[in-house]
Design a protein around this motif. Structure first.
Motif, PDB file in Angstrom:
ATOM      1  N   PRO A   1      -5.905 -12.468  11.110  1.00 56.52           N
ATOM      2  CA  PRO A   1      -6.803 -11.878  10.121  1.00 56.52           C
ATOM      3  C   PRO A   1      -7.491 -10.589  10.563  1.00 56.52           C
ATOM      4  CG  PRO A   1      -7.951 -13.613  11.293  1.00 56.52           C
ATOM      5  CD  PRO A   1      -6.554 -13.575  11.854  1.00 56.52           C
ATOM      6  N   HIS A   2      -6.845  -9.840  11.447  1.00 55.70           N
ATOM      7  CA  HIS A   2      -7.335  -8.513  11.827  1.00 55.70           C
ATOM      8  C   HIS A   2      -6.528  -7.470  11.041  1.00 55.70           C
ATOM      9  CE1 HIS A   2      -9.518 -10.489  15.097  1.00 55.70           C
ATOM     10  NE2 HIS A   2      -8.409 -11.192  15.289  1.00 55.70           N
ATOM     11  N   GLY A   3      -6.772  -6.192  11.303  1.00 58.21           N
ATOM     12  CA  GLY A   3      -5.991  -5.154  10.633  1.00 58.21           C
ATOM     13  C   GLY A   3      -6.529  -4.747   9.282  1.00 58.21           C
ATOM     14  N   ASP A   4      -7.847  -4.600   9.164  1.00 58.53           N
ATOM     15  CA  ASP A   4      -8.437  -4.272   7.859  1.00 58.53           C
ATOM     16  C   ASP A   4      -8.114  -2.854   7.404  1.00 58.53           C
ATOM     17  OD1 ASP A   4      -9.980  -6.789   7.448  1.00 58.53           O
ATOM     18  OD2 ASP A   4     -10.932  -6.138   9.296  1.00 58.53           O
ATOM     19  N   LEU A   5      -7.957  -1.914   8.340  1.00 60.63           N
ATOM     20  CA  LEU A   5      -7.562  -0.569   7.931  1.00 60.63           C
ATOM     21  C   LEU A   5      -6.190  -0.599   7.271  1.00 60.63           C
ATOM     22  CD1 LEU A   5      -8.029   2.474   7.780  1.00 60.63           C
ATOM     23  CD2 LEU A   5      -7.031   2.656  10.074  1.00 60.63           C
ATOM     24  N   ALA A   6      -5.303  -1.417   7.797  1.00 62.41           N
ATOM     25  CA  ALA A   6      -3.972  -1.532   7.199  1.00 62.41           C
ATOM     26  C   ALA A   6      -4.063  -2.040   5.763  1.00 62.41           C
ATOM     27  CB  ALA A   6      -3.103  -2.474   8.032  1.00 62.41           C
ATOM     28  N   VAL A   7      -4.989  -2.955   5.498  1.00 68.85           N
ATOM     29  CA  VAL A   7      -5.184  -3.451   4.134  1.00 68.85           C
ATOM     30  C   VAL A   7      -5.579  -2.298   3.211  1.00 68.85           C
ATOM     31  CG1 VAL A   7      -6.459  -5.063   2.666  1.00 68.85           C
ATOM     32  CG2 VAL A   7      -5.873  -5.721   5.009  1.00 68.85           C
ATOM     33  N   ALA A   8      -6.532  -1.491   3.668  1.00 70.91           N
ATOM     34  CA  ALA A   8      -6.983  -0.345   2.868  1.00 70.91           C
ATOM     35  C   ALA A   8      -5.852   0.649   2.643  1.00 70.91           C
ATOM     36  CB  ALA A   8      -8.165   0.331   3.547  1.00 70.91           C
ATOM     37  N   LEU A   9      -5.060   0.904   3.662  1.00 69.74           N
ATOM     38  CA  LEU A   9      -3.976   1.883   3.542  1.00 69.74           C
ATOM     39  C   LEU A   9      -2.898   1.414   2.575  1.00 69.74           C
ATOM     40  CD1 LEU A   9      -3.698   3.017   7.270  1.00 69.74           C
ATOM     41  CD2 LEU A   9      -4.590   4.349   5.337  1.00 69.74           C
ATOM     42  N   VAL A  10      -2.642   0.116   2.536  1.00 71.01           N
ATOM     43  CA  VAL A  10      -1.684  -0.407   1.556  1.00 71.01           C
ATOM     44  C   VAL A  10      -2.219  -0.190   0.147  1.00 71.01           C
ATOM     45  CG1 VAL A  10      -0.604  -2.503   0.654  1.00 71.01           C
ATOM     46  CG2 VAL A  10      -0.622  -2.068   3.116  1.00 71.01           C
ATOM     47  N   ALA A  11      -3.504  -0.452  -0.057  1.00 71.21           N
ATOM     48  CA  ALA A  11      -4.093  -0.241  -1.383  1.00 71.21           C
ATOM     49  C   ALA A  11      -4.065   1.223  -1.786  1.00 71.21           C
ATOM     50  CB  ALA A  11      -5.528  -0.760  -1.391  1.00 71.21           C
ATOM     51  N   LEU A  12      -4.126   2.116  -0.806  1.00 69.48           N
ATOM     52  CA  LEU A  12      -4.100   3.558  -1.076  1.00 69.48           C
ATOM     53  C   LEU A  12      -2.680   4.108  -1.184  1.00 69.48           C
ATOM     54  CD1 LEU A  12      -6.983   4.562   1.338  1.00 69.48           C
ATOM     55  CD2 LEU A  12      -7.008   4.850  -1.160  1.00 69.48           C
ATOM     56  N   ASP A  13      -1.694   3.221  -1.144  1.00 73.16           N
ATOM     57  CA  ASP A  13      -0.290   3.618  -1.251  1.00 73.16           C
ATOM     58  C   ASP A  13       0.095   4.602  -0.145  1.00 73.16           C
ATOM     59  OD1 ASP A  13       2.270   3.583  -2.234  1.00 73.16           O
ATOM     60  OD2 ASP A  13       1.895   5.025  -3.831  1.00 73.16           O
ATOM     61  N   ALA A  14      -0.414   4.347   1.053  1.00 67.87           N
ATOM     62  CA  ALA A  14      -0.108   5.208   2.189  1.00 67.87           C
ATOM     63  C   ALA A  14       1.344   5.041   2.614  1.00 67.87           C
ATOM     64  CB  ALA A  14      -1.038   4.886   3.355  1.00 67.87           C
ATOM     65  N   ARG A  15       1.872   6.079   3.239  1.00 69.84           N
ATOM     66  CA  ARG A  15       3.224   6.076   3.785  1.00 69.84           C
ATOM     67  C   ARG A  15       3.165   6.393   5.271  1.00 69.84           C
ATOM     68  NH1 ARG A  15       3.907   4.052  -0.525  1.00 69.84           N
ATOM     69  NH2 ARG A  15       5.607   4.393  -1.998  1.00 69.84           N
ATOM     70  N   ALA A  16       4.007   5.716   6.032  1.00 72.60           N
ATOM     71  CA  ALA A  16       4.046   5.926   7.476  1.00 72.60           C
ATOM     72  C   ALA A  16       5.252   6.780   7.847  1.00 72.60           C
ATOM     73  CB  ALA A  16       4.117   4.587   8.206  1.00 72.60           C
ATOM     74  N   THR A  17       5.021   7.762   8.702  1.00 76.73           N
ATOM     75  CA  THR A  17       6.112   8.543   9.264  1.00 76.73           C
ATOM     76  C   THR A  17       6.557   7.869  10.550  1.00 76.73           C
ATOM     77  OG1 THR A  17       5.193  10.589   8.349  1.00 76.73           O
ATOM     78  CG2 THR A  17       6.807  10.811  10.120  1.00 76.73           C
ATOM     79  N   LEU A  18       7.848   7.547  10.643  1.00 75.42           N
ATOM     80  CA  LEU A  18       8.388   6.863  11.809  1.00 75.42           C
ATOM     81  C   LEU A  18       9.247   7.817  12.619  1.00 75.42           C
ATOM     82  CD1 LEU A  18       9.559   3.517  10.133  1.00 75.42           C
ATOM     83  CD2 LEU A  18       7.283   4.142  10.963  1.00 75.42           C
ATOM     84  N   ALA A  19       9.100   7.767  13.918  1.00 82.10           N
ATOM     85  CA  ALA A  19       9.906   8.621  14.791  1.00 82.10           C
ATOM     86  C   ALA A  19      11.386   8.336  14.566  1.00 82.10           C
ATOM     87  CB  ALA A  19       9.537   8.355  16.254  1.00 82.10           C
TER      88      ALA A  19
END
Length: 259
Positions: free
Chosen positions: A110-128
Protein backbone atom coordinates in the motif's frame (compact mmCIF):
# COMPACT_ATOMS: atom_id res chain seq x y z
CA UNK A 1 27.08 -12.45 0.32
CA UNK A 2 28.39 -9.01 -0.63
CA UNK A 3 26.33 -6.46 -2.52
CA UNK A 4 28.14 -4.44 -5.20
CA UNK A 5 26.79 -1.01 -6.10
CA UNK A 6 27.55 0.36 -9.57
CA UNK A 7 27.25 4.10 -10.18
CA UNK A 8 27.24 4.62 -13.97
CA UNK A 9 27.66 8.10 -15.44
CA UNK A 10 24.97 7.78 -18.12
CA UNK A 11 21.86 5.85 -19.11
CA UNK A 12 23.49 3.52 -21.69
CA UNK A 13 25.94 2.32 -19.07
CA UNK A 14 23.07 1.73 -16.65
CA UNK A 15 21.15 -0.20 -19.31
CA UNK A 16 24.15 -2.45 -19.89
CA UNK A 17 24.48 -3.23 -16.20
CA UNK A 18 20.77 -3.97 -15.89
CA UNK A 19 20.98 -6.28 -18.90
CA UNK A 20 23.72 -8.19 -17.08
CA UNK A 21 21.38 -8.85 -14.16
CA UNK A 22 21.89 -5.89 -11.82
CA UNK A 23 18.92 -4.35 -10.00
CA UNK A 24 17.98 -0.67 -10.29
CA UNK A 25 18.56 1.47 -7.21
CA UNK A 26 16.79 4.83 -7.08
CA UNK A 27 16.51 6.47 -3.68
CA UNK A 28 16.74 3.11 -1.94
CA UNK A 29 13.90 3.81 0.47
CA UNK A 30 12.12 0.55 -0.41
CA UNK A 31 14.92 -1.64 -1.74
CA UNK A 32 17.55 -1.10 0.95
CA UNK A 33 15.31 -1.97 3.92
CA UNK A 34 14.34 -5.16 2.10
CA UNK A 35 18.00 -6.07 1.58
CA UNK A 36 18.87 -5.23 5.16
CA UNK A 37 15.95 -7.21 6.55
CA UNK A 38 16.41 -10.34 4.53
CA UNK A 39 20.10 -10.26 3.61
CA UNK A 40 19.21 -11.73 0.24
CA UNK A 41 20.02 -11.07 -3.43
CA UNK A 42 20.19 -8.96 -5.56
CA UNK A 43 23.95 -8.75 -5.09
CA UNK A 44 24.53 -6.16 -7.83
CA UNK A 45 22.80 -2.79 -7.78
CA UNK A 46 22.79 0.06 -10.31
CA UNK A 47 22.51 3.49 -8.70
CA UNK A 48 20.99 6.06 -11.05
CA UNK A 49 22.10 9.15 -9.13
CA UNK A 50 24.78 10.15 -11.68
CA UNK A 51 22.84 9.37 -14.84
CA UNK A 52 21.42 12.88 -15.28
CA UNK A 53 17.81 11.81 -14.88
CA UNK A 54 16.83 14.32 -12.18
CA UNK A 55 14.92 17.49 -12.95
CA UNK A 56 11.52 19.08 -13.48
CA UNK A 57 10.47 20.72 -16.73
CA UNK A 58 7.24 22.66 -17.18
CA UNK A 59 6.45 23.79 -20.73
CA UNK A 60 2.98 25.28 -20.90
CA UNK A 61 0.69 22.62 -19.48
CA UNK A 62 3.18 19.79 -20.04
CA UNK A 63 5.09 18.60 -16.97
CA UNK A 64 8.08 16.27 -17.24
CA UNK A 65 9.58 14.70 -14.13
CA UNK A 66 12.97 13.06 -14.43
CA UNK A 67 13.02 9.56 -12.98
CA UNK A 68 15.53 10.38 -10.23
CA UNK A 69 13.76 13.59 -9.21
CA UNK A 70 13.01 13.28 -5.51
CA UNK A 71 9.64 13.75 -3.91
CA UNK A 72 11.13 16.63 -1.93
CA UNK A 73 12.01 18.42 -5.17
CA UNK A 74 8.40 18.13 -6.30
CA UNK A 75 7.16 19.27 -2.90
CA UNK A 76 9.20 22.47 -3.02
CA UNK A 77 8.55 23.40 -6.66
CA UNK A 78 5.84 26.08 -6.76
CA UNK A 79 4.95 25.09 -10.33
CA UNK A 80 3.77 21.71 -9.04
CA UNK A 81 1.36 22.88 -6.34
CA UNK A 82 -1.07 20.38 -7.86
CA UNK A 83 1.05 17.52 -6.49
CA UNK A 84 1.90 19.07 -3.14
CA UNK A 85 -0.91 17.30 -1.23
CA UNK A 86 0.19 14.04 -2.82
CA UNK A 87 3.87 14.12 -1.96
CA UNK A 88 3.22 15.55 1.50
CA UNK A 89 1.04 12.53 2.24
CA UNK A 90 3.97 10.21 1.57
CA UNK A 91 6.25 9.05 4.37
CA UNK A 92 8.38 11.63 6.21
CA UNK A 93 10.66 14.52 5.24
CA UNK A 94 13.86 12.40 5.36
CA UNK A 95 12.28 9.74 3.15
CA UNK A 96 11.02 12.31 0.65
CA UNK A 97 14.54 13.69 0.25
CA UNK A 98 15.62 10.26 -1.01
CA UNK A 99 12.57 8.66 -2.64
CA UNK A 100 12.37 9.18 -6.39
CA UNK A 101 9.65 9.48 -9.00
CA UNK A 102 10.83 6.36 -10.81
CA UNK A 103 11.07 4.32 -7.65
CA UNK A 104 7.56 5.27 -6.59
CA UNK A 105 6.20 3.70 -9.77
CA UNK A 106 7.38 0.27 -8.67
CA UNK A 107 7.08 0.25 -4.89
CA UNK A 108 4.62 -2.30 -3.63
CA UNK A 109 1.18 -1.31 -2.44
CA UNK A 110 0.00 0.00 0.00
CA UNK A 111 2.83 2.43 -0.76
CA UNK A 112 3.34 4.35 -4.01
CA UNK A 113 0.83 7.18 -3.66
CA UNK A 114 2.54 9.35 -6.27
CA UNK A 115 2.04 6.54 -8.76
CA UNK A 116 -1.69 6.59 -7.95
CA UNK A 117 -1.83 10.32 -8.71
CA UNK A 118 0.14 9.91 -11.93
CA UNK A 119 -2.23 7.22 -13.19
CA UNK A 120 -5.17 9.54 -12.54
CA UNK A 121 -3.34 12.29 -14.45
CA UNK A 122 -2.90 9.97 -17.44
CA UNK A 123 0.88 10.24 -17.15
CA UNK A 124 3.17 8.41 -19.55
CA UNK A 125 6.56 6.93 -18.73
CA UNK A 126 9.55 7.15 -21.03
CA UNK A 127 11.50 3.89 -20.92
CA UNK A 128 15.13 3.54 -21.90
CA UNK A 129 15.39 1.83 -25.27
CA UNK A 130 11.73 2.32 -26.18
CA UNK A 131 10.42 4.80 -28.75
CA UNK A 132 6.86 5.08 -27.49
CA UNK A 133 5.92 6.22 -23.98
CA UNK A 134 4.28 3.62 -21.75
CA UNK A 135 0.96 3.95 -19.99
CA UNK A 136 0.94 3.76 -16.20
CA UNK A 137 0.80 1.70 -14.08
CA UNK A 138 3.79 -0.34 -15.21
CA UNK A 139 3.55 -4.03 -14.40
CA UNK A 140 7.14 -5.06 -15.20
CA UNK A 141 10.41 -3.62 -13.87
CA UNK A 142 11.97 -1.23 -16.37
CA UNK A 143 14.42 1.65 -16.52
CA UNK A 144 12.18 4.71 -16.52
CA UNK A 145 13.93 7.89 -17.58
CA UNK A 146 11.03 10.36 -17.19
CA UNK A 147 7.31 10.71 -16.56
CA UNK A 148 5.20 13.25 -18.46
CA UNK A 149 1.66 14.50 -17.92
CA UNK A 150 -0.59 17.39 -18.81
CA UNK A 151 -1.41 19.71 -15.94
CA UNK A 152 -5.22 19.88 -15.64
CA UNK A 153 -7.26 23.01 -15.07
CA UNK A 154 -7.86 23.99 -11.43
CA UNK A 155 -10.45 21.87 -9.66
CA UNK A 156 -10.24 18.89 -12.00
CA UNK A 157 -7.65 16.85 -10.06
CA UNK A 158 -8.81 15.33 -6.77
CA UNK A 159 -6.83 13.40 -4.15
CA UNK A 160 -7.47 11.79 -0.78
CA UNK A 161 -5.28 9.40 1.18
CA UNK A 162 -6.64 7.62 4.24
CA UNK A 163 -3.98 6.39 6.67
CA UNK A 164 -3.61 5.43 10.31
CA UNK A 165 -1.47 8.49 10.96
CA UNK A 166 -1.38 11.81 9.18
CA UNK A 167 2.31 11.47 8.36
CA UNK A 168 4.66 8.58 7.65
CA UNK A 169 2.03 5.89 7.22
CA UNK A 170 1.09 3.58 4.40
CA UNK A 171 -2.25 3.88 2.66
CA UNK A 172 -5.48 2.30 3.80
CA UNK A 173 -7.21 3.68 0.72
CA UNK A 174 -5.84 6.27 -1.71
CA UNK A 175 -8.09 7.88 -4.30
CA UNK A 176 -6.81 10.11 -7.09
CA UNK A 177 -9.03 11.30 -9.90
CA UNK A 178 -9.46 13.77 -12.70
CA UNK A 179 -13.10 14.64 -13.29
CA UNK A 180 -14.30 16.94 -16.08
CA UNK A 181 -17.81 18.39 -15.99
CA UNK A 182 -19.88 20.30 -18.52
CA UNK A 183 -23.33 21.68 -17.81
CA UNK A 184 -23.42 19.88 -14.47
CA UNK A 185 -22.71 16.49 -16.06
CA UNK A 186 -19.52 14.46 -15.84
CA UNK A 187 -18.05 14.25 -19.34
CA UNK A 188 -14.72 12.66 -18.46
CA UNK A 189 -13.32 10.74 -15.51
CA UNK A 190 -10.11 8.93 -14.73
CA UNK A 191 -9.92 7.31 -11.29
CA UNK A 192 -6.94 5.53 -9.73
CA UNK A 193 -6.82 3.69 -6.41
CA UNK A 194 -4.08 2.67 -4.02
CA UNK A 195 -4.10 0.42 -0.97
CA UNK A 196 -6.83 -1.82 -2.37
CA UNK A 197 -4.79 -4.20 -4.50
CA UNK A 198 -1.24 -5.43 -5.03
CA UNK A 199 -0.71 -2.69 -7.60
CA UNK A 200 -2.22 0.69 -8.46
CA UNK A 201 -5.73 0.12 -9.79
CA UNK A 202 -7.42 2.01 -12.60
CA UNK A 203 -11.06 2.03 -11.48
CA UNK A 204 -12.84 1.61 -14.81
CA UNK A 205 -16.16 0.65 -13.24
CA UNK A 206 -16.14 3.83 -11.14
CA UNK A 207 -15.37 5.94 -14.19
CA UNK A 208 -18.18 4.39 -16.22
CA UNK A 209 -20.64 5.00 -13.39
CA UNK A 210 -19.69 8.69 -13.21
CA UNK A 211 -19.68 9.65 -16.88
CA UNK A 212 -22.95 11.05 -18.17
CA UNK A 213 -24.32 11.77 -14.70
CA UNK A 214 -24.25 14.74 -12.31
CA UNK A 215 -21.43 14.66 -9.77
CA UNK A 216 -23.52 14.33 -6.64
CA UNK A 217 -23.79 12.03 -3.65
CA UNK A 218 -26.17 9.60 -5.33
CA UNK A 219 -23.91 9.21 -8.36
CA UNK A 220 -20.78 8.75 -6.28
CA UNK A 221 -22.50 6.22 -4.02
CA UNK A 222 -23.55 4.16 -7.04
CA UNK A 223 -20.04 4.45 -8.51
CA UNK A 224 -18.52 3.23 -5.25
CA UNK A 225 -20.78 0.18 -5.24
CA UNK A 226 -19.69 -0.64 -8.78
CA UNK A 227 -16.07 -0.02 -7.82
CA UNK A 228 -16.17 -2.56 -5.00
CA UNK A 229 -16.09 -5.33 -7.60
CA UNK A 230 -12.66 -4.11 -8.78
CA UNK A 231 -10.97 -4.14 -5.39
CA UNK A 232 -8.67 -6.92 -4.23
CA UNK A 233 -7.15 -5.64 -0.98
CA UNK A 234 -5.00 -7.67 1.38
CA UNK A 235 -4.72 -7.95 5.13
CA UNK A 236 -1.58 -6.28 6.44
CA UNK A 237 -0.23 -4.45 9.48
CA UNK A 238 -2.20 -1.33 8.57
CA UNK A 239 -5.70 -2.70 7.97
CA UNK A 240 -7.69 -5.76 7.02
CA UNK A 241 -8.99 -6.36 3.53
CA UNK A 242 -12.51 -6.19 4.98
CA UNK A 243 -11.88 -2.75 6.47
CA UNK A 244 -10.40 -1.35 3.27
CA UNK A 245 -13.48 -2.40 1.31
CA UNK A 246 -15.73 -1.06 4.03
CA UNK A 247 -14.26 2.44 3.99
CA UNK A 248 -13.61 2.72 0.26
CA UNK A 249 -17.00 4.35 -0.53
CA UNK A 250 -16.38 6.95 2.19
CA UNK A 251 -13.02 7.98 0.80
CA UNK A 252 -14.23 7.96 -2.79
CA UNK A 253 -16.95 10.38 -1.74
CA UNK A 254 -14.46 12.57 0.13
CA UNK A 255 -12.15 12.69 -2.87
CA UNK A 256 -14.81 13.46 -5.46
CA UNK A 257 -17.16 15.64 -3.42
CA UNK A 258 -14.91 17.01 -0.69
CA UNK A 259 -17.21 15.85 2.09
Amino acid sequence: MLTEVHVPEDVPAAVGLIASGATILGGGTALMPALNDYGSPPTALVSLRRTGLAGITVAGSTVTLGATTTLAQIEHDARLALLNPVVRSIASVPVRTLATVGGNLFVRQPHGDLAVALVALDARATLAGHDEPAELPLRQPALVTAVTFERPEPGIFKYVKAARRRFNSASLVTVAATVVESGGIVTGARVALGGVGDHVLRAHAVEEALIGRPLNEATVHAAAQDGLTELSPADDAYASAWYRKRVFPVHLRRALLGC
